[in-house]
Design an enzyme around this catalytic site. Structure first.
Site, PDB file in Angstrom:
ATOM      1  N   GLY A  95      43.379  44.617  44.992  1.00  0.00           N
ATOM      2  CA  GLY A  95      43.330  43.228  45.409  1.00  0.00           C
ATOM      3  C   GLY A  95      42.069  42.559  44.936  1.00  0.00           C
ATOM      4  N   PRO A  96      42.007  41.242  45.077  1.00  0.00           N
ATOM      5  CA  PRO A  96      40.831  40.506  44.624  1.00  0.00           C
ATOM      6  C   PRO A  96      39.593  40.866  45.448  1.00  0.00           C
ATOM      7  CG  PRO A  96      42.442  39.043  45.654  1.00  0.00           C
ATOM      8  CD  PRO A  96      43.047  40.392  45.628  1.00  0.00           C
ATOM      9  N   PRO A  97      38.436  40.469  44.980  1.00  0.00           N
ATOM     10  CA  PRO A  97      37.201  40.796  45.702  1.00  0.00           C
ATOM     11  C   PRO A  97      37.174  40.147  47.083  1.00  0.00           C
ATOM     12  CG  PRO A  97      36.723  39.847  43.532  1.00  0.00           C
ATOM     13  CD  PRO A  97      38.176  39.679  43.765  1.00  0.00           C
ATOM     14  N   GLY A  98      36.523  40.809  47.991  1.00  0.00           N
ATOM     15  CA  GLY A  98      36.267  40.212  49.298  1.00  0.00           C
ATOM     16  C   GLY A  98      37.447  40.222  50.250  1.00  0.00           C
ATOM     17  N   VAL A  99      38.468  41.024  49.983  1.00  0.00           N
ATOM     18  CA  VAL A  99      39.597  41.053  50.904  1.00  0.00           C
ATOM     19  C   VAL A  99      39.491  42.229  51.874  1.00  0.00           C
ATOM     20  CG1 VAL A  99      41.217  39.833  49.435  1.00  0.00           C
ATOM     21  CG2 VAL A  99      40.960  42.307  49.202  1.00  0.00           C
ATOM     22  N   THR A 127      36.577  47.621  50.684  1.00  0.00           N
ATOM     23  CA  THR A 127      35.483  48.517  51.026  1.00  0.00           C
ATOM     24  C   THR A 127      35.379  48.713  52.522  1.00  0.00           C
ATOM     25  OG1 THR A 127      34.344  47.539  49.156  1.00  0.00           O
ATOM     26  CG2 THR A 127      33.055  48.952  50.591  1.00  0.00           C
ATOM     27  N   SER A 140      54.249  33.376  33.072  1.00  0.00           N
ATOM     28  CA  SER A 140      54.591  32.606  34.265  1.00  0.00           C
ATOM     29  C   SER A 140      54.421  31.103  34.064  1.00  0.00           C
ATOM     30  CB  SER A 140      53.743  33.069  35.450  1.00  0.00           C
ATOM     31  OG  SER A 140      52.400  32.903  35.132  1.00  0.00           O
ATOM     32  N   LYS A 153      49.682  33.417  44.160  1.00  0.00           N
ATOM     33  CA  LYS A 153      49.823  32.088  43.571  1.00  0.00           C
ATOM     34  C   LYS A 153      50.011  31.029  44.651  1.00  0.00           C
ATOM     35  CE  LYS A 153      51.659  33.690  39.189  1.00  0.00           C
ATOM     36  NZ  LYS A 153      52.885  33.992  38.442  1.00  0.00           N
TER      37      LYS A 153
HETATM   38  P1  ADP Z   1      36.173  44.169  48.794  1.00  0.00           P
HETATM   39  O1  ADP Z   1      35.747  45.554  48.893  1.00  0.00           O
HETATM   40  O2  ADP Z   1      37.659  44.011  48.849  1.00  0.00           O
HETATM   41  O3  ADP Z   1      35.592  43.386  47.697  1.00  0.00           O
HETATM   42  P2  ADP Z   1      34.746  43.901  51.260  1.00  0.00           P
HETATM   43  O4  ADP Z   1      35.322  45.054  51.947  1.00  0.00           O
HETATM   44  O5  ADP Z   1      33.392  44.039  50.679  1.00  0.00           O
HETATM   45  O6  ADP Z   1      35.711  43.420  50.117  1.00  0.00           O
HETATM   46  O7  ADP Z   1      34.783  42.655  52.210  1.00  0.00           O
HETATM   47  C1  ADP Z   1      33.864  41.602  52.216  1.00  0.00           C
HETATM   48  C2  ADP Z   1      33.496  41.211  53.614  1.00  0.00           C
HETATM   49  O8  ADP Z   1      34.617  40.635  54.252  1.00  0.00           O
HETATM   50  C3  ADP Z   1      33.108  42.373  54.457  1.00  0.00           C
HETATM   51  O9  ADP Z   1      32.041  42.004  55.268  1.00  0.00           O
HETATM   52  C4  ADP Z   1      34.327  42.636  55.309  1.00  0.00           C
HETATM   53  O10 ADP Z   1      34.001  43.174  56.554  1.00  0.00           O
HETATM   54  C5  ADP Z   1      34.898  41.264  55.468  1.00  0.00           C
HETATM   55  N1  ADP Z   1      36.345  41.309  55.641  1.00  0.00           N
HETATM   56  C6  ADP Z   1      37.265  41.329  54.672  1.00  0.00           C
HETATM   57  N2  ADP Z   1      38.496  41.387  55.186  1.00  0.00           N
HETATM   58  C7  ADP Z   1      38.379  41.366  56.519  1.00  0.00           C
HETATM   59  C8  ADP Z   1      39.295  41.396  57.614  1.00  0.00           C
HETATM   60  N3  ADP Z   1      40.611  41.442  57.414  1.00  0.00           N
HETATM   61  N4  ADP Z   1      38.814  41.394  58.841  1.00  0.00           N
HETATM   62  C9  ADP Z   1      37.494  41.338  59.045  1.00  0.00           C
HETATM   63  N5  ADP Z   1      36.571  41.289  58.080  1.00  0.00           N
HETATM   64  C10 ADP Z   1      36.990  41.324  56.810  1.00  0.00           C
END
Ligand code: ADP
Length: 946
Positions: free
Chosen positions: A499-503, A506, A822, A865
């Site tokens: 998935g995209p970053p920040g979801v 990690t 697309s 999308k």
């Molecule tokens: P990724 O690894 O997908 O790039 P991270 O795990 O680093 O993203 O997530 C970024 C921040 O967003 C973290 O602080 C994480 O705890 C928070 N976060 C992301 N998704 C959620 C969620 N569903 N519920 C609570 N916090 C989330």
């Protein structure tokens, strides 16, 4: 004189030879020899030796040359030396008396006219000299036999060529020395050793016999003994040179050096000193043959000066070399002494302490057998190695790695699925499907662990039963679980979050680790091209290091951590090897229990490690790797979800991170929404978290500056905190004329909206494409143009549309390469809009591929999308009909409620929904709100109307 010789020795084979040692002083005399010789001397001259027949020494065997004893200079205390000197002086006084008698004796001594002649190899015997000789040749033994039975006198003369046996009259020099055999020893090995005393120089004249031994007429050749001062001076010189030489070489018996000091007669000095000098045969013979004693002394003086020069120079060189050496040796010696002292004191040296420490750590590390063997072997090598050696530190570093690896350290608890659920919920909002899947995974893992433990227990019970002597018949042992079976139990797919970053990929991994009570570690694989990054370099390379897996294990200190392999989609491969093949090995339970890092060079069991992979996009992951993994997709959050995450997770986290108290900042929902809309535009919440952090920091600053908390943040004041909005709803602004439309694409960082523009100009129907388009996109554009031209009439366009025009299609916005099948529908829409002059609705975005016949084909990444369209404020999305099920499955309800979808199976459905009515006619396209229900007939009617 004496004549009691009654030898009854048999004739013994002879050998006359004398091996000369090298060095400038003849070394064949030891202290003992001197002692023995002086006794012999006494016997010969004073007591007139009752010749001793050495008992039991008879033998017929060949005699060997006299072994030359090397002088050994014993170190004695000064006191002993003084005593000895006194004794010697007393003896010498006594000897002086006797020597006068001896001289008298000599005077009386008469030399017969004919005497046996014994040729010597490499040896010249001088008058006054006392010398041991080995005799072995038969001829010589007969001679000795004869001599011992007569007057004991023999002429000793050097032969010209030492390599010759049985030298005849022509092979020997003409001047020799009449000598007396003062002593004879029969050696147990059958050889005979004699001690001879040189008496008088003689010339050898004609021979009277050659057999059984040589005998010749002789005439004495007395030396010319000068009595002048010059001779005296040279004599003194020679004596002092000789003293110096003795001091330098230090291998002449003390008695000899001292004795020369007492010699009076110049002739004696010359001969005695010459005896002890290591000269070559020619010079020795020359000194014998010179008639003048002064001349003899001059020769000796020249020889001695030369020798001294060389010796002194040699000594100089030696000392300076020694100084060099000793500097290095000194340190070594000091260190050795230090060690010895430390040993004495019961302390350990630093090196020993290191070794002991390592040894203890090796024991504590509980390594498997192979590693233990290697560790002990390396430790043994280390022990023998000087610390300064470059290899020392290499081995030490290696051993330190070995002992610091978590061979048997684990932290994992039994998996508790209920608790895991709790923890996942605590840490993450939403993500229901993902959480479910993770929990299933954990449940399976737990079951497998139980099964494995059971089977192992069975086996050990069976083992016990067997060793307890119970027969198999009464207690049939369960078959032990084979390696195969155990591996089967270990076998499970690797989870891969895509998935995209920040979801939250990690943070999901972290939660899993927390739920399992295990350590968590990340290994970023982005940009890795070298296999050695995973598997390490061989130790033979300079600066070799273990690979990242082993490094990580060392860092976390347990053998069962959750290791997140980040960005598996960004692993490259080149000439340095293919990291993904190494990764395969790491991830494969069939192999990873035996993982061999190149640096470590002994296997490490990775089967307890839980690997989780993450990726932004699925395609670039090498297929074999993808096969190993169970893909869990996280596509991004809606505004509502983001709001929830921000309020319940991000804000509390940031408040704490900025040292605020929970009630010191109040952020309105609208403020958060505004941040989401105007300050971030992303699939995940990473930037949102950053902006919220920014809000909190600013609030903290206000409090620090004295403002009374709580700080209340409303939507209106957000720009005060965060500055100008970074994003705005641009679609309305940009879609201001015919020939431009909003498309939707998928990218690894989530969905995106794109604007597709078309322009026409006079020309010959050429198509130009710009804006970083990939091949698929270009083909879409060509297909779209063909479709429009071939269906011009049906679309209500002039039949010769674009015939005399060149068409330019441009896809601006960012430098992201745009590809993917697309954009077909968007292209057609743009072209029709351009040709018909009808604007595209700015609140509509579309995605879908077309065939040349105008059918709309399904595409991927629908959810991303749709989210992208939503983020940009677009509320109507045109999608291929065949993607309708995806939507129902994937999309959060709130989105479905807020947005309007048009499902198209033919391009005309799209056009009807997307194009604004032609302004001139002011006509509304029918049924645009529910395009999905339209029939072809209706479409055609609409188009015809247009
Ligand atoms: P990724 O690894 O997908 O790039 P991270 O795990 O680093 O993203 O997530 C970024 C921040 O967003 C973290 O602080 C994480 O705890 C928070 N976060 C992301 N998704 C959620 C969620 N569903 N519920 C609570 N916090 C989330």
């Amino acid at each position: 004189m004496e004549k009691e010789d009654r030898t009854k020795q048999p004739e013994i084979p002879e050998k006359d030879a004398q091996e000369e040692p090298t060095g400038s002083i003849r070394q064949e005399l030891t202290q003992e020899d001197v002692q023995r010789l002086s006794e012999a001397l006494e016997m010969a001259f004073a007591t007139d030796g009752k010749e001793s027949e050495e008992a039991g020494a008879e033998s017929e065997s060949e005699a060997e040359p006299l072994p030359v004893p090397r002088p050994r200079r014993s170190r004695r205390s000064a006191a002993t030396r003084r005593e000895e000197r006194e004794a010697r002086e007393a003896r010498e006084r006594e000897e002086e008396v006797q020597s006068r008698r001896r001289n008298d004796d000599e005077e009386q001594f008469s030399i017969p006219e004919v005497l046996p002649v014994l040729p010597l190899k490499d040896t010249v015997i001088y008058p006054f000299s006392l010398q041991p000789l080995g005799v072995g040749q038969e001829r010589s033994l007969r001679l000795i036999d004869h001599v011992m039975n007569s007057n004991r006198l023999v002429v000793l003369v050097a032969q010209k060529d030492a390599s010759m046996d049985m030298a005849g009259p022509d092979d020997i020099f003409k001047v020799g020395t009449v000598s007396r055999v003062v002593r004879m020893f029969r050696m147990p090995d059958g050889t005979v050793q004699i001690v001879v005393q040189g008496l008088e120089r003689v010339e050898i004249n004609e021979f009277v016999q050659e057999k059984p031994f040589l005998a010749a007429h002789i005439t004495p050749r007395p030396e010319i003994q000068e009595q002048d001062n010059e001779t005296e001076a040279i004599k003194r010189n020679v004596i002092s040179y000789f003293q110096r030489l003795v001091a330098l070489v230090q291998n002449v018996p003390e008695g000899v050096a001292a004795a020369t000091l007492n010699l009076e007669e110049a002739r004696q000095v010359a001969y005695v000193i010459a005896t002890f000098l290591q000269m070559d045969l020619e010079l020795r013979q020359k000194i014998l043959e010179l008639d003048s004693v002064r001349a003899k002394l001059q020769e000796l003086s020249a020889f001695l000066t030369h020798e001294l020069e060389i010796l002194e120079l040699g000594k100089k060189i030696q000392t300076s070399a020694q100084e060099e050496m000793s500097k290095m040796q000194r340190e070594y010696l000091l260190r050795e002494q230090l060690k010895a002292i430390q040993r004495e004191l019961g302390e350990e040296s630093e090196e020993q302490a290191t070794i002991n420490e390592l040894r203890a750590k090796i024991e504590e590390a509980h390594m498997p057998e192979e590693a233990l063997k290697e560790a002990n072997r390396e430790l043994a090598r280390l022990e023998k190695m000087p610390t300064a050696s470059p290899e020392y530190s290499i081995i030490r570093t290696y051993l330190e790695l070995l002992v610091s690896l978590p061979w048997d350290k684990s932290t994992g608890e039994k998996i508790d699925v209920a608790r895991a659920r709790q923890i996942l919920d605590q840490d993450h909002y939403g993500l229901e499907k993902i959480k479910e899947r993770i929990l299933e995974y954990l449940a399976v893992r737990r079951l497998k662990e139980e099964r494995k433990a059971e089977e192992l227990e069975h086996q050990s019970e069976a083992d016990k039963a067997e060793s307890g002597g119970e027969s198999e018949a009464t207690h049939p042992a369960a078959p032990p679980p084979s390696q195969e079976r155990l591996r089967q139990l270990n076998r499970e797919p690797i989870l891969c979050f895509v998935g995209p970053p920040g979801v939250g990929k990690t943070s999901l991994g972290q939660s899993i680790a927390r739920a399992l009570g295990r350590k968590f570690a990340r290994i970023s694989l982005g940009g890795i091209r070298d296999e050695a990054e995973i598997r390490g370099h061989r130790r033979t390379y300079i600066g070799a290091m273990p690979g990242r897996i082993i490094q990580t294990l060392r860092r976390v200190g347990s053998n069962d951590p959750v290791i997140m392999l980040d960005e598996v989609d960004k692993v490259g491969a080149d000439w340095r090897g293919d990291p993904s093949s190494a990764l395969l090995e790491v991830l494969d339970p069939e192999q990873n229990y035996n993982f061999r890092d190149n640096y470590l060079d002994v296997p490490f069991d990775l089967s307890r490690v839980m690997f989780i992979a993450t990726a932004n996009s699925l395609e670039p992951i090498p297929a074999p790797l993808r096969d190993r993994m169970e893909i869990l997709e996280l596509s991004g959050y809606t505004e509502e979800q983001k709001l929830n995450i921000a309020r319940n997770y991000l804000l509390p986290k940031q408040i704490e991170a900025n040292a605020l108290k929970p009630n010191e900042v109040e952020v309105d929902d609208d403020a958060i929404r505004r941040v989401i809309r105007d300050y971030t535009r992303e699939a995940g919440v990473r930037n949102l978290e950053r902006e919220i952090g920014s809000l909190c920091r600013k609030a903290a600053r206000q409090i620090a500056e004295g403002k009374q908390p709580p700080i209340h943040i409303t939507a209106e004041v957000v720009p005060e905190y965060l500055g100008r909005p970074r994003f705005f709803e641009e679609a309305a602004e940009r879609i201001d004329r015919p020939g431009i439309a909003t498309g939707l694409v998928w990218t690894p960082v989530g969905g995106e909206i794109i604007f597709i523009e078309a322009a026409a100009m006079p020309g010959k129907g050429q198509l130009t494409l710009t804006g970083q388009l990939g091949d698929v996109m270009k083909e879409s554009a060509m297909a779209a143009l063909s479709y429009v031209r071939s269906n011009a009439k049906a679309l209500g366009l002039p039949e010769n549309v674009f015939e005399d025009q060149n068409v330019h299609i441009h896809v601006p916005a960012g430098a992201i390469p745009k590809d993917g099948p697309s954009a077909g529908v968007t292209m057609v829409t743009v072209l029709v809009s351009l040709a018909s002059g009808r604007k595209v609705r700015s609140d509509v975005a579309m995605t879908g591929e077309i065939t040349l016949r105008g059918r709309v084909m399904p595409i991927g990444g629908v959810k991303e999308k749709v989210l992208a369209a939503y983020r940009s404020g677009i509320r109507t999305v045109i999608l291929p009909r065949r993607n309708e099920p995806d939507l129902l499955e994937d999309l959060p309800k709130e989105l479905r409620d807020q947005m309007h979808f048009v499902f198209a199976s033919d391009i005309r459905d799209v056009l009807n929904a997307a194009l604004e009515p032609a302004t001139t006619q002011g006509e509304q396209v029918e049924g645009e709100e529910n395009g999905e229900e339209r029939t072809h007939a209706q479409d055609e009617r609409a188009a015809a109307k247009a």
